[in-house]
Write a protein that holds these residues in place. Structure first.
Motif, PDB file in Angstrom:
ATOM      1  N   ARG A 219       0.830  -1.198   0.000  1.00  0.00           N
ATOM      2  CA  ARG A 219       0.000   0.000   0.000  1.00  0.00           C
ATOM      3  C   ARG A 219       0.870   1.255   0.000  1.00  0.00           C
ATOM      4  O   ARG A 219       0.585   2.230  -0.708  1.00  0.00           O
ATOM      5  N   ARG A 220       1.974   1.248   0.776  1.00  0.00           N
ATOM      6  CA  ARG A 220       2.865   2.418   0.816  1.00  0.00           C
ATOM      7  C   ARG A 220       3.571   2.613  -0.520  1.00  0.00           C
ATOM      8  O   ARG A 220       3.726   3.740  -0.990  1.00  0.00           O
ATOM      9  N   VAL A 221       4.002   1.501  -1.125  1.00  0.00           N
ATOM     10  CA  VAL A 221       4.652   1.593  -2.440  1.00  0.00           C
ATOM     11  C   VAL A 221       3.681   2.146  -3.474  1.00  0.00           C
ATOM     12  O   VAL A 221       4.042   2.978  -4.320  1.00  0.00           O
ATOM     13  N   ARG A 223       1.313   4.248  -3.039  1.00  0.00           N
ATOM     14  CA  ARG A 223       1.106   5.692  -2.853  1.00  0.00           C
ATOM     15  C   ARG A 223       2.274   6.500  -3.396  1.00  0.00           C
ATOM     16  O   ARG A 223       2.097   7.650  -3.822  1.00  0.00           O
ATOM     17  N   ARG A 224       3.482   5.924  -3.376  1.00  0.00           N
ATOM     18  CA  ARG A 224       4.669   6.697  -3.732  1.00  0.00           C
ATOM     19  C   ARG A 224       5.004   6.639  -5.223  1.00  0.00           C
ATOM     20  O   ARG A 224       5.615   7.581  -5.743  1.00  0.00           O
ATOM     21  N   LEU A 225       4.669   5.545  -5.882  1.00  0.00           N
ATOM     22  CA  LEU A 225       5.039   5.404  -7.288  1.00  0.00           C
ATOM     23  C   LEU A 225       3.867   5.792  -8.179  1.00  0.00           C
ATOM     24  O   LEU A 225       2.786   5.229  -8.072  1.00  0.00           O
ATOM     25  N   PRO A 226       4.064   6.758  -9.075  1.00  0.00           N
ATOM     26  CA  PRO A 226       2.939   7.273  -9.859  1.00  0.00           C
ATOM     27  C   PRO A 226       2.473   6.353 -10.975  1.00  0.00           C
ATOM     28  O   PRO A 226       1.324   6.426 -11.383  1.00  0.00           O
TER      29      PRO A 226
END
Length: 412
Positions: A219-221, A223-226
């Motif tokens: 989930r964190r990945v 959010r960070r990768l467009p």
């Protein structure tokens, strides 16, 4: 290699033709592909042209098709897990939980009633009572999530209360069904209490790692990768295969690991769209037809060679329909739905399709079902899936908004 390529070309052509015919008859494509697999098997092709059948599909060559179809099923079940939408929990949750739960409990009750006579007559020697009841109950209670999603989209029902409720029920049942299947697989061929304890412990540890570590990290990945790059796609595919390998090593088959990898996949819409676009064609056009062909080669309609066999097949079908459709309809009616909507929900959840065939093939591979019982269950899966569209037509069920955004799903 020549034989493998020839087999694949024949299977693909038959799947295309039969799928197209099914669409013309108002049925989902998967129904035609399922029938195409049966036509390629010993029930028809093997009976009409036994020499050619033996030359084209020798028993020694089927292991290659099995491996390819397994890879296809791993990717397919990842797509199913990826499509589970938790946002639907806030709408229609009372009806969904009641209908979803009842359409699992009642089929399991029917399976428990039928388990002893079916086990005496059709179960392989040595299969335990609990694993047999679990496999039979799962086979009677599972809903074909991708086929259901396709039917809802074709009728423009995906954004209606009925469609949302059906999708949520199917999602709940998928999670429960695959967890029960993992338990059933853990109980079979364990070789002793110590190995069973190790298998259950391994499964519990796997669930903790996936849900407690991998899912939040993903989930964190997300959010960070467009965007979903080719490199990230490679990492995701490697993760799917590793998850499948882990559950296969534990002893509960790679399909459960692939499904849970989809459940843990971050709900980033453009990632999901990109993955569907890249995997759908490979999975549904190339690899899944091989699974239909292998299933067809295991179906032996000639084993249902007397009235008693067909009576038992009818009993299995009646129990599956009453348990699944009846359970969902009764629960929906209890929660205040009209009889029309309640029966429509029951008909939608009575759709089985490809997911049912996966469960049946797992049960067959581990020795829980004989060829005769396997054939009866495949007939049940076909009939229940084919009945959905006519029942909805009879009830006059149609979508109310042509502008609703289509629900995401695996196109099967």
């Amino acid at each position: 290699m020549t034989l493998l390529l020839l087999q694949m070309s024949i299977v693909l052509l038959v799947a295309v033709v039969c799928g197209r015919i099914a669409l013309r008859l108002g049925q989902p494509r998967v129904v035609g592909e399922m029938i195409g697999g049966i036509l390629l098997g010993p029930s028809l092709f093997g009976r009409v042209a036994p020499k050619l059948f033996a030359d084209l599909f020798p028993q020694s060559s089927l292991a290659q098709l099995q491996l390819l179809s397994t890879v296809g099923l791993v990717l397919f079940l990842f797509l199913i897990g990826m499509e589970l939408d938790y946002a639907h929990l806030s709408r229609q949750r009372t009806t969904a939980v009641a209908a979803g739960g009842m359409s699992i409990l009642l089929p399991f009750a029917m399976a428990a009633l039928l388990a002893h006579p079916l086990r005496v007559r059709f179960a392989p020697h040595g299969i335990g009572n609990i694993p047999f009841v679990l496999f039979l109950g799962i086979a009677m209670s599972i809903t074909g999530f991708p086929v259901l999603a396709r039917i809802l989209e074709e009728r423009n029902l995906q954004s209606t209360p009925l469609g949302v409720t059906a999708i949520l029920c199917a999602a709940i049942q998928d999670v429960i069904g695959w967890c029960l299947l993992a338990i059933a697989l853990a109980l079979i061929d364990v070789g002793g209490p110590s190995l069973l304890s190790m298998r259950l412990l391994g499964l519990a540890l796997y669930l903790v790692v996936m849900l407690g570590i991998i899912r939040p990290l993903a989930r964190r990945v997300g959010r960070r990768l467009p965007r979903l790059s080719l490199e990230l796609l490679g990492v995701i595919l490697a993760g799917i295969l590793l998850s499948a390998a882990a559950t296969d090593k534990i002893g509960v088959r790679p399909y459960f690991g692939a499904f849970l990898a989809g459940v843990c996949f971050p709900r980033v819409e453009h990632w999901r769209v990109a993955l569907r676009e890249r995997l759908d064609v490979l999975v549904t056009v190339l690899l899944l037809p091989l699974f239909f062909a292998l299933t067809g080669m295991r179906v032996r309609l000639d084993l249902l060679n007397d009235s008693a066999m067909w009576i038992w097949a009818g009993i299995v079908l009646a129990a599956a329909v009453f348990g699944k459709m009846g359970g969902a309809a009764i629960a929906a009616r209890w929660t205040g739905q009209s009889w029309r909507d309640a029966i429509a929900l029951g008909a939608l959840l009575n759709t089985r399709g490809l997911v049912e065939l996966i469960v049946l093939n797992i049960a067959y591979n581990v020795g829980a079902f004989t060829p005769t019982l396997f054939t009866m269950m495949v007939v049940m899966a076909l009939v229940t899936t084919m009945c959905t569209a006519p029942i909805l037509n009879l009830l006059g069920i149609r979508g109310v908004s042509r502008n609703a955004a289509p629900a995401g799903h695996a196109h099967v």
